[in-house]
Write a protein that holds these residues in place. Structure first.
Motif, PDB file in Angstrom:
ATOM      1  N   GLU A  79       0.823  -1.220   0.000  1.00 44.23           N
ATOM      2  CA  GLU A  79       0.000   0.000   0.000  1.00 44.23           C
ATOM      3  C   GLU A  79       0.853   1.265   0.000  1.00 44.23           C
ATOM      4  OE1 GLU A  79      -2.738  -0.241   3.275  1.00 44.23           O
ATOM      5  OE2 GLU A  79      -3.856  -1.880   2.347  1.00 44.23           O
ATOM      6  N   GLU A  80       2.091   1.141   0.479  1.00 40.42           N
ATOM      7  CA  GLU A  80       2.992   2.291   0.547  1.00 40.42           C
ATOM      8  C   GLU A  80       4.007   2.275  -0.589  1.00 40.42           C
ATOM      9  OE1 GLU A  80       2.447   4.575   2.949  1.00 40.42           O
ATOM     10  OE2 GLU A  80       0.812   3.320   3.635  1.00 40.42           O
ATOM     11  N   VAL A 133       1.799  -6.457   4.676  1.00 37.84           N
ATOM     12  CA  VAL A 133       3.126  -6.657   4.100  1.00 37.84           C
ATOM     13  C   VAL A 133       3.211  -7.984   3.366  1.00 37.84           C
ATOM     14  CG1 VAL A 133       4.415  -5.273   5.781  1.00 37.84           C
ATOM     15  CG2 VAL A 133       4.059  -7.709   6.204  1.00 37.84           C
ATOM     16  N   ARG A 134       4.260  -8.098   2.581  1.00 36.88           N
ATOM     17  CA  ARG A 134       4.619  -9.366   1.960  1.00 36.88           C
ATOM     18  C   ARG A 134       6.081  -9.598   2.329  1.00 36.88           C
ATOM     19  NH1 ARG A 134       6.621 -11.292  -3.233  1.00 36.88           N
ATOM     20  NH2 ARG A 134       6.935  -9.143  -3.873  1.00 36.88           N
ATOM     21  N   VAL A 135       6.360 -10.716   3.006  1.00 35.81           N
ATOM     22  CA  VAL A 135       7.735 -11.029   3.405  1.00 35.81           C
ATOM     23  C   VAL A 135       8.509 -11.504   2.181  1.00 35.81           C
ATOM     24  CG1 VAL A 135       9.191 -12.493   4.865  1.00 35.81           C
ATOM     25  CG2 VAL A 135       7.025 -11.604   5.763  1.00 35.81           C
TER      26      VAL A 135
END
Length: 75
Positions: A18-19, A67-69
């Motif tokens: 999103e950022e 988030v996506r790790v």
């Protein structure tokens, strides 16, 4: 077994979709099945950097973001 004190020295590279950004964060900041990450809402960038480096425990000054790790590392 990994103890909580050891987790503060382990990090993940995460993408904040999103950022549109990528950051290194302590593993203890990951939550909700590693789908979200706590992030400090400090106005001081140095304070945020030190929080990451020292692996401080998330507090009321933190918000959660999706988030996506991308990768995990051990110090």
């Amino acid at each position: 077994i990994i103890f909580r004190t050891e987790l503060k020295h382990m990090y993940a590279v995460v993408e904040f979709p999103e950022e549109d950004g990528v950051e290194v964060v302590p593993l203890i900041w990951l939550t909700d099945g590693e789908k979200k990450c706590f992030w400090p809402q400090f106005k001081n960038t140095l304070k945020t950097t030190l929080a990451i480096k020292n692996g401080i425990k998330p507090s009321q000054e933190f918000s959660k973001f999706p988030v996506r790790v991308l990768k995990k590392y051990c110090k």
